[in-house]
Design a protein around this motif. Structure first.
Motif, PDB file in Angstrom:
ATOM      1  N   CYS A   1      58.150 -38.114  67.609  1.00  0.00           N
ATOM      2  CA  CYS A   1      56.813 -38.706  67.422  1.00  0.00           C
ATOM      3  C   CYS A   1      55.846 -37.985  68.349  1.00  0.00           C
ATOM      4  O   CYS A   1      56.167 -37.721  69.521  1.00  0.00           O
ATOM      5  N   SER A   2      54.687 -37.650  67.817  1.00  0.00           N
ATOM      6  CA  SER A   2      53.672 -36.966  68.624  1.00  0.00           C
ATOM      7  C   SER A   2      52.306 -37.608  68.358  1.00  0.00           C
ATOM      8  O   SER A   2      52.035 -38.099  67.268  1.00  0.00           O
ATOM      9  N   ILE A   3      51.459 -37.568  69.389  1.00  0.00           N
ATOM     10  CA  ILE A   3      50.109 -38.132  69.304  1.00  0.00           C
ATOM     11  C   ILE A   3      49.126 -37.091  69.782  1.00  0.00           C
ATOM     12  O   ILE A   3      49.324 -36.442  70.822  1.00  0.00           O
ATOM     13  N   HIS A   4      48.044 -36.930  69.022  1.00  0.00           N
ATOM     14  CA  HIS A   4      47.009 -35.967  69.384  1.00  0.00           C
ATOM     15  C   HIS A   4      45.650 -36.656  69.323  1.00  0.00           C
ATOM     16  O   HIS A   4      45.311 -37.294  68.329  1.00  0.00           O
ATOM     17  N   GLY A   5      44.857 -36.536  70.386  1.00  0.00           N
ATOM     18  CA  GLY A   5      43.564 -37.216  70.433  1.00  0.00           C
ATOM     19  C   GLY A   5      42.480 -36.378  71.031  1.00  0.00           C
ATOM     20  O   GLY A   5      41.836 -36.784  72.008  1.00  0.00           O
ATOM     21  N   GLN A   6      42.219 -35.200  70.462  1.00  0.00           N
ATOM     22  CA  GLN A   6      41.199 -34.311  70.974  1.00  0.00           C
ATOM     23  C   GLN A   6      40.203 -33.859  69.914  1.00  0.00           C
ATOM     24  O   GLN A   6      39.148 -33.335  70.243  1.00  0.00           O
ATOM     25  N   LEU A   7      40.522 -34.033  68.642  1.00  0.00           N
ATOM     26  CA  LEU A   7      39.666 -33.510  67.576  1.00  0.00           C
ATOM     27  C   LEU A   7      38.831 -34.625  66.935  1.00  0.00           C
ATOM     28  O   LEU A   7      39.214 -35.785  66.916  1.00  0.00           O
ATOM     29  N   ASP A   8      37.683 -34.211  66.382  1.00  0.00           N
ATOM     30  CA  ASP A   8      36.816 -35.108  65.603  1.00  0.00           C
ATOM     31  C   ASP A   8      36.860 -34.617  64.168  1.00  0.00           C
ATOM     32  O   ASP A   8      36.019 -33.834  63.720  1.00  0.00           O
ATOM     33  N   LEU A   9      37.865 -35.087  63.435  1.00  0.00           N
ATOM     34  CA  LEU A   9      38.099 -34.557  62.104  1.00  0.00           C
ATOM     35  C   LEU A   9      37.062 -35.022  61.084  1.00  0.00           C
ATOM     36  O   LEU A   9      36.760 -34.294  60.129  1.00  0.00           O
ATOM     37  N   ASN A  10      36.531 -36.222  61.219  1.00  0.00           N
ATOM     38  CA  ASN A  10      35.533 -36.708  60.248  1.00  0.00           C
ATOM     39  C   ASN A  10      34.099 -36.492  60.718  1.00  0.00           C
ATOM     40  O   ASN A  10      33.150 -36.978  60.099  1.00  0.00           O
ATOM     41  N   GLU A  11      33.924 -35.808  61.852  1.00  0.00           N
ATOM     42  CA  GLU A  11      32.619 -35.391  62.356  1.00  0.00           C
ATOM     43  C   GLU A  11      31.648 -36.575  62.522  1.00  0.00           C
ATOM     44  O   GLU A  11      30.474 -36.509  62.151  1.00  0.00           O
ATOM     45  N   ASP A  12      32.166 -37.655  63.103  1.00  0.00           N
ATOM     46  CA  ASP A  12      31.289 -38.797  63.359  1.00  0.00           C
ATOM     47  C   ASP A  12      30.923 -38.921  64.835  1.00  0.00           C
ATOM     48  O   ASP A  12      30.340 -39.918  65.278  1.00  0.00           O
ATOM     49  N   GLY A  13      31.301 -37.903  65.611  1.00  0.00           N
ATOM     50  CA  GLY A  13      30.975 -37.911  67.026  1.00  0.00           C
ATOM     51  C   GLY A  13      31.983 -38.641  67.878  1.00  0.00           C
ATOM     52  O   GLY A  13      31.831 -38.684  69.100  1.00  0.00           O
ATOM     53  N   LEU A  14      33.022 -39.187  67.283  1.00  0.00           N
ATOM     54  CA  LEU A  14      34.053 -39.922  68.021  1.00  0.00           C
ATOM     55  C   LEU A  14      35.388 -39.218  67.860  1.00  0.00           C
ATOM     56  O   LEU A  14      35.723 -38.697  66.785  1.00  0.00           O
ATOM     57  N   VAL A  15      36.138 -39.189  68.940  1.00  0.00           N
ATOM     58  CA  VAL A  15      37.454 -38.532  68.902  1.00  0.00           C
ATOM     59  C   VAL A  15      38.410 -39.332  68.018  1.00  0.00           C
ATOM     60  O   VAL A  15      38.493 -40.554  68.131  1.00  0.00           O
ATOM     61  N   ASP A  16      39.120 -38.622  67.117  1.00  0.00           N
ATOM     62  CA  ASP A  16      40.073 -39.277  66.226  1.00  0.00           C
ATOM     63  C   ASP A  16      41.481 -39.175  66.813  1.00  0.00           C
ATOM     64  O   ASP A  16      41.775 -38.328  67.661  1.00  0.00           O
ATOM     65  N   LEU A  17      42.334 -40.022  66.337  1.00  0.00           N
ATOM     66  CA  LEU A  17      43.704 -40.081  66.829  1.00  0.00           C
ATOM     67  C   LEU A  17      44.661 -39.722  65.687  1.00  0.00           C
ATOM     68  O   LEU A  17      44.660 -40.365  64.642  1.00  0.00           O
ATOM     69  N   ALA A  18      45.451 -38.655  65.908  1.00  0.00           N
ATOM     70  CA  ALA A  18      46.443 -38.220  64.909  1.00  0.00           C
ATOM     71  C   ALA A  18      47.840 -38.547  65.419  1.00  0.00           C
ATOM     72  O   ALA A  18      48.189 -38.223  66.553  1.00  0.00           O
ATOM     73  N   VAL A  19      48.650 -39.195  64.566  1.00  0.00           N
ATOM     74  CA  VAL A  19      50.003 -39.612  64.931  1.00  0.00           C
ATOM     75  C   VAL A  19      50.964 -39.016  63.902  1.00  0.00           C
ATOM     76  O   VAL A  19      50.800 -39.223  62.692  1.00  0.00           O
TER      77      VAL A  19
END
Length: 358
Positions: A1-19
């Motif tokens: 299991c890995s978690i990534h929280g540095q990218l803004d994939l939907n470009e709403d100005g908020l960092v998204d969380l990928a699991v």
């Protein structure tokens, strides 16, 4: 299991969380967060009950305006051009059974409105209301609002823990100087219709002045004569306020046991009400409210007090004590005329009938 929280994939100005786990990936993103700042101000800033500047339902009233203002602050810089829909409720005197003010648009104490807020821009609604006559001019009128997002399930969400209600009070102007410290000057005057020995001699006995002088000197002290036909004693009194408004003005009346309170009647055409009550524990005392809640500056009221003589208690003196005071702070130097003390030494006219039996 890995978690990534540095990218803004939907470009709403908020960092998204990928699991990611076992060959699958889930993308999580949060909704934008907004804070709603609210304020209420009044024009004029105080309720002036002394000047009725409008009519509502055919009655003179004091008209006011409440400006209910909101500002939306989005926590993300990306949403500085966004907007949000808001709905709020406004209520006057919410904890009172009967409100002292009513909204002009409905005649009620409550209204509900909706509006759209642009990020960072203040929006104000003007709510006009009026105040009619009320018995309580001391405690301020409260104006309460509570608000929420029009569509809480979509779009931005409110910052958790941020206030969503506001209560503000608008005070009554007390009619005094700019320091709002009322300094009254109550003046009380009272006179009785009980005749002195000299008056009794001249009017009832119809004697000449020299004889009446000798008549009065036959008594040890200055006395007042109660004629056999007299059943009542009247006191003509006047209460005046030569200073500023006197709040919760009270007239205390006490009298000796050979008197019974009959009535208090204001004289002339006056709008000053005097309401008296008797305590069961103190039958020889009366407490009277004068023009509640306040006795106006420069106001004056004349009234007549009537007492009946007791048929079972006969004393050698008669005493009536009047004192006026208020919750406002009167200067000590002007309090000496706040009371009237009527104290009479009495002589009773005999009503005897002699018959001769033959």
């Amino acid at each position: 299991c890995s978690i990534h929280g540095q990218l803004d994939l939907n470009e709403d100005g908020l960092v998204d969380l990928a699991v990611g786990s076992l060959g699958n990936a889930v993308l999580l993103w949060s909704r934008s967060v907004v804070q709603i700042n609210a304020s209420i101000r009044f024009e004029p800033s105080k309720i002036n009950i002394f000047t009725k500047d409008c009519k509502r339902n055919g009655k003179d009233a004091t008209c006011m305006s409440a400006f209910v203002c909101f500002t939306a602050v989005f926590l993300s810089a990306h949403f500085q051009t966004a907007s949000v829909a808001l709905r709020y409720n406004a209520t006057i005197d919410e904890r009172r059974y009967t409100p002292r003010a009513h909204l002009d648009e409905s005649g009620e104490r409550h209204t509900q409105k909706g509006l759209a807020l642009l990020a960072g821009q203040e929006h104000c609604d003007r709510l006009q209301f009026h105040v009619l006559d009320t018995a309580d001019y001391v405690k301020p009128v409260t104006f309460s609002i509570d608000y929420q997002l029009e569509h809480p399930e979509n779009g931005p969400m409110l910052d958790d823990g941020w206030p969503t209600a506001l209560k503000v009070s608008v005070p009554f102007w007390n009619g005094c100087n700019e320091d709002e410290h009322c300094v009254p000057d109550l003046v009380l005057d009272a006179r009785s219709d009980v005749p002195s020995a000299m008056d009794y001699c001249r009017r009832a006995l119809r004697r000449a002045p020299p004889d009446c002088s000798a008549f009065t000197l036959s008594f040890d002290t200055s006395v007042f004569v109660i004629e056999s036909s007299r059943r009542r004693v009247a006191v003509e009194a006047a209460l005046e306020n030569r200073g500023e408004n006197a709040y919760s003005t009270v007239l205390n009346i006490s009298f000796s046991r050979n008197l019974q309170f009959a009535s208090l009647i204001p004289k002339d055409d006056t709008d000053v009400n005097i309401d008296c009550v008797t305590e069961d524990k103190h039958p020889n005392k009366k407490v009277c409210n004068v023009s509640y809640p306040f006795f106006r500056a420069k106001a004056k009221v004349a009234f007549r007090l009537d007492f009946e003589f007791s048929k079972s208690i006969f004393l050698q003196s008669m005493e009536i004590y009047l004192i006026a005071n208020s919750d406002s702070e009167e200067k000590e130097s002007t309090k000496e005329d706040n009371f009237a003390h009527l104290n009479f030494q009495l002589k009773y006219e005999a009503d005897l009938l002699f018959t001769r039996c033959v």
